[in-house]
Design an enzyme around this catalytic site. Structure first.
Site, PDB file in Angstrom:
ATOM      1  N   GLY A  34       7.101  -7.218  -0.214  1.00 51.65           N
ATOM      2  CA  GLY A  34       7.456  -8.700  -1.026  1.00 51.65           C
ATOM      3  C   GLY A  34       8.654  -8.202  -2.451  1.00 51.65           C
ATOM      4  N   CYS A 176      -2.611  -7.232  -3.060  1.00 54.35           N
ATOM      5  CA  CYS A 176      -1.961  -8.407  -2.699  1.00 54.35           C
ATOM      6  C   CYS A 176      -3.036  -9.179  -1.620  1.00 54.35           C
ATOM      7  CB  CYS A 176      -0.507  -8.588  -2.379  1.00 54.35           C
ATOM      8  SG  CYS A 176       0.596  -7.918  -3.638  1.00 54.35           S
TER       9      CYS A 176
END
Length: 314
Positions: A34, A176
């Site tokens: 990300g 995450c």
């Protein structure tokens, strides 16, 4: 000239000398997730010369909300898939994929870079990179995001290291995968890393080295740490650095690691008593439990203690 058209609006800001600096630049990006995706896109778009991209993972469907370049690469190694996409975006930039985790065994890659971007979102990788960059004098742009909050900062390369600002381990081992993350937030900070890297390469003033930019949701803040004193702390090693004489402590149970990190490792002992002059190695998945165990042992023993973040390899 095609290149001139591509960079025409950028060159209004950078000038011809700045463009030459970008074309000659050599970057190391650790992590193609990300953070790494937006950082990579903007740096490749800017025409930096060569990027080594290291990441051990393959593309999964759960990645796509924050890593949108991988829609046609499910199951492929991220580093290789990203390199393929970047070749389409800007064929003039060389992206060399390395399908591996960043650990002390390959941290020497920082020595060949003008700037290193820590996009791994792994505190073990971050401290390993910071130690390597501090020793090599290479600027490090590191970021971390969880949920709707995170930071990006410029370390080393003449500025204090990550350890100077974050000397202690995180409050939790949340990731995450366990705590979630919003795609735009991680994209925001990955783009900030790219901007910081360009600022370093172009020699912009004030330098992003020695500065941390933080976002809590959409509430930004920043601070400088140019005078922060360096601190020492537990260092990480790779499996290949284990010694026959080490006291190795495996902190994972058999359900998590059926095969311990080494045949001689003690599995979750109640107490640890190193011999005279013996190095103690604490091993776990992320390094978080190892750091805590090392802190506990260091409170009563002054010998050599190191950490091994073994990931999911055992």
């Amino acid at each position: 000239m095609a290149g001139g058209v591509r960079y025409a609006r950028q060159e209004m800001v950078t000038g011809a000398e700045g463009e030459a600096r970008l074309r000659a630049a050599r970057l190391l990006i650790v992590g193609a997730g990300g953070l790494g995706v937006p950082a990579l896109q903007y740096l490749v778009g800017a025409g930096v010369g060569r990027i080594t991209l290291i990441d051990p993972d393959v593309v999964e469907e759960t990645n796509l909300h924050r890593q949108p370049i991988y829609g046609r690469h499910i199951g492929a190694p991220k580093a290789q898939a990203a390199a393929a996409e970047m070749a389409i975006l800007n064929p003039a930039v060389v992206v060399e994929p390395v399908v591996a985790s960043l650990d002390p065994s390959n941290a020497g890659l920082v020595a060949g870079a003008d700037v290193v971007l820590d996009c791994a979102d792994s505190f073990a990788a971050s401290y390993t990179l910071s130690d390597a960059c501090l020793a090599a004098g290479v600027p490090l742009i590191s970021a971390s995001v969880l949920g709707m909050a995170g930071y990006a900062g410029g370390f080393c390369g003449g500025a204090p290291s990550l350890r100077a600002v974050f000397p202690d381990l995180p409050d939790s081992g949340a990731t995450c995968a366990t705590a979630g993350v919003l795609g735009p937030m991680v994209g925001l900070l990955g783009a900030a890393q790219a901007q910081m890297a360009l600022a370093v390469l172009l020699g912009l003033d004030p330098s992003p080295l020695g500065q941390v930019l933080r976002f809590d949701g959409l509430r930004p803040s920043s601070f400088r740490f140019d005078a922060a004193p360096e601190v020492t702390g537990h260092r990480f090693i790779a499996r290949t650095e284990l010694r026959d004489t080490d006291l190795i402590v495996e902190l994972r149970g058999e359900d998590e690691a059926p095969v311990p990190v080494a045949p001689t490792a003690l599995r979750q002992p109640a107490t640890v008593t190193p011999g005279p002059g013996q190095r103690t190695v604490f091993a776990c998945r992320s390094g978080l439990r190892a750091w805590r165990a090392a802190d506990a042992l260091a409170a009563r023993w002054s010998g050599d203690i190191v950490l091994l973040a073994d990931g999911d390899s055992a």
